[in-house]
Structure formats: C-alpha cells, structure tokens
Write a protein that holds these residues in place. Structure first.
Motif, PDB file in Angstrom:
ATOM      1  N   LEU A   5       0.846  -1.201   0.000  1.00  0.00           N
ATOM      2  CA  LEU A   5       0.000   0.000   0.000  1.00  0.00           C
ATOM      3  C   LEU A   5       0.882   1.253   0.000  1.00  0.00           C
ATOM      4  O   LEU A   5       0.679   2.170  -0.800  1.00  0.00           O
ATOM      5  CB  LEU A   5      -0.911  -0.015   1.234  1.00  0.00           C
ATOM      6  N   ALA A   6       1.883   1.264   0.905  1.00  0.00           N
ATOM      7  CA  ALA A   6       2.807   2.405   0.982  1.00  0.00           C
ATOM      8  C   ALA A   6       3.554   2.579  -0.340  1.00  0.00           C
ATOM      9  O   ALA A   6       3.721   3.701  -0.835  1.00  0.00           O
ATOM     10  CB  ALA A   6       3.791   2.210   2.133  1.00  0.00           C
ATOM     11  N   LYS A   7       4.006   1.464  -0.924  1.00  0.00           N
ATOM     12  CA  LYS A   7       4.741   1.522  -2.202  1.00  0.00           C
ATOM     13  C   LYS A   7       3.885   2.166  -3.291  1.00  0.00           C
ATOM     14  O   LYS A   7       4.343   3.047  -4.017  1.00  0.00           O
ATOM     15  CB  LYS A   7       5.172   0.109  -2.618  1.00  0.00           C
ATOM     16  N   ASN A   8       2.620   1.754  -3.379  1.00  0.00           N
ATOM     17  CA  ASN A   8       1.739   2.308  -4.413  1.00  0.00           C
ATOM     18  C   ASN A   8       1.471   3.797  -4.197  1.00  0.00           C
ATOM     19  O   ASN A   8       1.476   4.577  -5.151  1.00  0.00           O
ATOM     20  CB  ASN A   8       0.420   1.525  -4.461  1.00  0.00           C
ATOM     21  N   LEU A   9       1.262   4.194  -2.949  1.00  0.00           N
ATOM     22  CA  LEU A   9       1.021   5.604  -2.657  1.00  0.00           C
ATOM     23  C   LEU A   9       2.244   6.462  -2.992  1.00  0.00           C
ATOM     24  O   LEU A   9       2.124   7.537  -3.592  1.00  0.00           O
ATOM     25  CB  LEU A   9       0.652   5.785  -1.184  1.00  0.00           C
ATOM     26  N   ILE A  10       3.429   5.966  -2.599  1.00  0.00           N
ATOM     27  CA  ILE A  10       4.665   6.717  -2.869  1.00  0.00           C
ATOM     28  C   ILE A  10       4.924   6.796  -4.372  1.00  0.00           C
ATOM     29  O   ILE A  10       5.357   7.833  -4.879  1.00  0.00           O
ATOM     30  CB  ILE A  10       5.858   6.097  -2.106  1.00  0.00           C
ATOM     31  N   MET A  11       4.631   5.710  -5.090  1.00  0.00           N
ATOM     32  CA  MET A  11       4.799   5.732  -6.552  1.00  0.00           C
ATOM     33  C   MET A  11       3.946   6.831  -7.182  1.00  0.00           C
ATOM     34  O   MET A  11       4.416   7.599  -8.028  1.00  0.00           O
ATOM     35  CB  MET A  11       4.394   4.379  -7.158  1.00  0.00           C
ATOM     36  N   ILE A  12       2.677   6.913  -6.749  1.00  0.00           N
ATOM     37  CA  ILE A  12       1.751   7.906  -7.306  1.00  0.00           C
ATOM     38  C   ILE A  12       2.285   9.324  -7.075  1.00  0.00           C
ATOM     39  O   ILE A  12       2.178  10.191  -7.947  1.00  0.00           O
ATOM     40  CB  ILE A  12       0.340   7.737  -6.689  1.00  0.00           C
ATOM     41  N   LEU A  13       2.897   9.549  -5.902  1.00  0.00           N
ATOM     42  CA  LEU A  13       3.437  10.873  -5.573  1.00  0.00           C
ATOM     43  C   LEU A  13       4.785  11.145  -6.232  1.00  0.00           C
ATOM     44  O   LEU A  13       4.994  12.182  -6.858  1.00  0.00           O
ATOM     45  CB  LEU A  13       3.616  11.002  -4.056  1.00  0.00           C
ATOM     46  N   PHE A  14       5.718  10.208  -6.060  1.00  0.00           N
ATOM     47  CA  PHE A  14       7.119  10.468  -6.415  1.00  0.00           C
ATOM     48  C   PHE A  14       7.385  10.497  -7.925  1.00  0.00           C
ATOM     49  O   PHE A  14       8.195  11.295  -8.376  1.00  0.00           O
ATOM     50  CB  PHE A  14       8.038   9.423  -5.772  1.00  0.00           C
ATOM     51  N   TYR A  15       6.746   9.605  -8.683  1.00  0.00           N
ATOM     52  CA  TYR A  15       7.060   9.557 -10.118  1.00  0.00           C
ATOM     53  C   TYR A  15       6.824  10.910 -10.805  1.00  0.00           C
ATOM     54  O   TYR A  15       7.707  11.402 -11.503  1.00  0.00           O
ATOM     55  CB  TYR A  15       6.307   8.422 -10.820  1.00  0.00           C
ATOM     56  N   PRO A  16       5.674  11.568 -10.593  1.00  0.00           N
ATOM     57  CA  PRO A  16       5.521  12.882 -11.229  1.00  0.00           C
ATOM     58  C   PRO A  16       6.312  13.995 -10.537  1.00  0.00           C
ATOM     59  O   PRO A  16       6.861  14.875 -11.196  1.00  0.00           O
ATOM     60  CB  PRO A  16       4.014  13.150 -11.152  1.00  0.00           C
ATOM     61  N   LEU A  17       6.391  13.968  -9.197  1.00  0.00           N
ATOM     62  CA  LEU A  17       7.071  15.055  -8.473  1.00  0.00           C
ATOM     63  C   LEU A  17       8.562  15.115  -8.766  1.00  0.00           C
ATOM     64  O   LEU A  17       9.144  16.187  -8.866  1.00  0.00           O
ATOM     65  CB  LEU A  17       6.864  14.906  -6.958  1.00  0.00           C
ATOM     66  N   PHE A  18       9.190  13.932  -8.891  1.00  0.00           N
ATOM     67  CA  PHE A  18      10.639  13.897  -9.106  1.00  0.00           C
ATOM     68  C   PHE A  18      11.001  13.387 -10.497  1.00  0.00           C
ATOM     69  O   PHE A  18      12.164  13.111 -10.774  1.00  0.00           O
ATOM     70  CB  PHE A  18      11.311  13.047  -8.021  1.00  0.00           C
ATOM     71  N   ARG A  19       9.996  13.247 -11.372  1.00  0.00           N
ATOM     72  CA  ARG A  19      10.212  12.820 -12.768  1.00  0.00           C
ATOM     73  C   ARG A  19      11.190  11.646 -12.830  1.00  0.00           C
ATOM     74  O   ARG A  19      12.221  11.701 -13.494  1.00  0.00           O
ATOM     75  CB  ARG A  19      10.695  14.004 -13.607  1.00  0.00           C
ATOM     76  N   ILE A  20      10.852  10.582 -12.136  1.00  0.00           N
ATOM     77  CA  ILE A  20      11.741   9.418 -11.996  1.00  0.00           C
ATOM     78  C   ILE A  20      11.847   8.660 -13.315  1.00  0.00           C
ATOM     79  O   ILE A  20      10.840   8.315 -13.940  1.00  0.00           O
ATOM     80  CB  ILE A  20      11.258   8.490 -10.869  1.00  0.00           C
ATOM     81  N   LYS A  21      13.093   8.417 -13.708  1.00  0.00           N
ATOM     82  CA  LYS A  21      13.379   7.594 -14.889  1.00  0.00           C
ATOM     83  C   LYS A  21      14.242   6.419 -14.435  1.00  0.00           C
ATOM     84  O   LYS A  21      15.305   6.626 -13.839  1.00  0.00           O
ATOM     85  CB  LYS A  21      14.123   8.413 -15.939  1.00  0.00           C
ATOM     86  N   VAL A  22      13.784   5.212 -14.678  1.00  0.00           N
ATOM     87  CA  VAL A  22      14.487   3.999 -14.232  1.00  0.00           C
ATOM     88  C   VAL A  22      15.109   3.291 -15.418  1.00  0.00           C
ATOM     89  O   VAL A  22      14.465   3.108 -16.452  1.00  0.00           O
ATOM     90  CB  VAL A  22      13.512   3.030 -13.510  1.00  0.00           C
TER      91      VAL A  22
END
Length: 193
Positions: A5-22
């Motif tokens: 649950l925490a992983k999914n919530l953080i993904m929703i926030l962090f990917y757009p906020l920090f423009r994460i590219k893996v």
C-alpha cells in the motif's frame, strides 16, 4: 500488506514530483537472494529504491528511528530493521543474513551515511560482509538527483556483480565493499549528465 500500500502511494506521488526515470531494472534477478547496493544522498533514497525495484526490499535503518513506539512499529511493517551505527551490530547482521537466506532482497547503502556533495563516497565493510557471507546476487544501483520538485531523478540498476571472483581471491569485507562502490561510481560517471 502495508508495504505494498505504501509503495503504491509513494509511486503515485514520487514519479511525477521527481520525474523518476528507471534504467536497468531487468538486471534485478526475479528470485533468490539479492542485495541492492545504492549510493546515498538523501532520506528519500530508500523509498525511491523501494518503488523502482521490482522486488520487495528490506532496509536497515538507524536504531534511533525505532525509538518512538508508533514510528518504530510502522518502520517494521514497511520492512525496515534497526542497526546501531558505528558498531558491528550482530543483531542487524544476523537479521540481514536471515532475510537473504530466506531468498529476500536487502537494500543497503555501502557508504553508511549520506554523501554531502552528491557523489558516491567511501564504502564501509558492512555491505561486503553480507555479499561474502551469503549466496546473494549483488546489484549495484545509482540514484542521480537533487530531489528538487519536477527535476529529473535517474535510478540506474547495473548488472549483478561477480562476487565469486572476490571470494576466490579471499577478499576482505572492506575490499568487497570497495569493489561494490567502484561499480556504483562507474554507473554514476556514465549516467550523471
């Protein structure tokens, strides 16, 4: 349950906020024990590795974070376990080895503390101990970010290392740690721009 649950919530926030590219996520083995070794520049590094890796990760966290009853319990629910910094903490070492023996993934920061200048620093022997004492695959990773909002954050996973050659050469834990850190530095140099 809480971890995912925490992983999914953080993904929703962090990917757009920090423009994460893996990059290189396919290098993480799908099963068996794995140690993901990452440079450390921010308190945001553990959740960033947690959301970008394809596996559930157990992280060591400084013992002081577990002092509050509620927060300590919460950290354990999201797969963190305590370590006494500056000492050879046998309980933490045993816990980490047990996770690996059970085929889990351990997330470790070889430097042991955050880098002041954002560049990968010197490794402590702890990560080398885990690499040499387990049968885990060791995957180097570099995070390149200043964690400013809407600026690119790069997360690069490298190929699993050849730990066996270190064992054959009777490498010390410190030498193994330095070998891992060298791989992280190489990833940083290749991807920093």
């Amino acid at each position: 349950m809480l971890y995912h649950l925490a992983k999914n919530l953080i993904m929703i926030l962090f990917y757009p906020l920090f423009r994460i590219k893996v990059t290189g996520k396919h290098h993480i083995p799908k099963e068996g024990p794995v140690i993901i070794c990452t440079n450390h520049t921010s308190n945001l590094d553990p959740p960033v590795v947690g959301i970008t890796a394809s596996r559930t990760i157990y992280f060591m966290a400084k013992e002081e974070l577990f002092e509050g009853k509620f927060f300590g319990r919460l950290l354990r629910k999201v797969h963190a376990f305590p370590v006494k910094r500056g000492l050879a903490d046998r309980n933490a070492l045993r816990s980490g080895l047990k996770f690996l023996k059970d085929g889990e993934t351990l997330g470790l920061f070889p430097e042991g503390t955050r880098s002041k200048d954002g560049k990968p620093g010197q490794a402590l022997p702890g990560v080398g101990f885990f690499a040499l004492r387990s049968q885990a695959e060791v995957v180097p990773c570099v995070i390149i970010s200043d964690y400013k909002l809407f600026r690119r954050t790069k997360v690069v996973y490298g190929k699993p290392m050849d730990v066996e050659s270190f064992r054959k050469n009777k490498a010390s834990a410190k030498e193994m740690s330095e070998g891992i850190m060298e791989e992280i530095r190489n990833l940083y140099e290749i991807h920093k721009n």
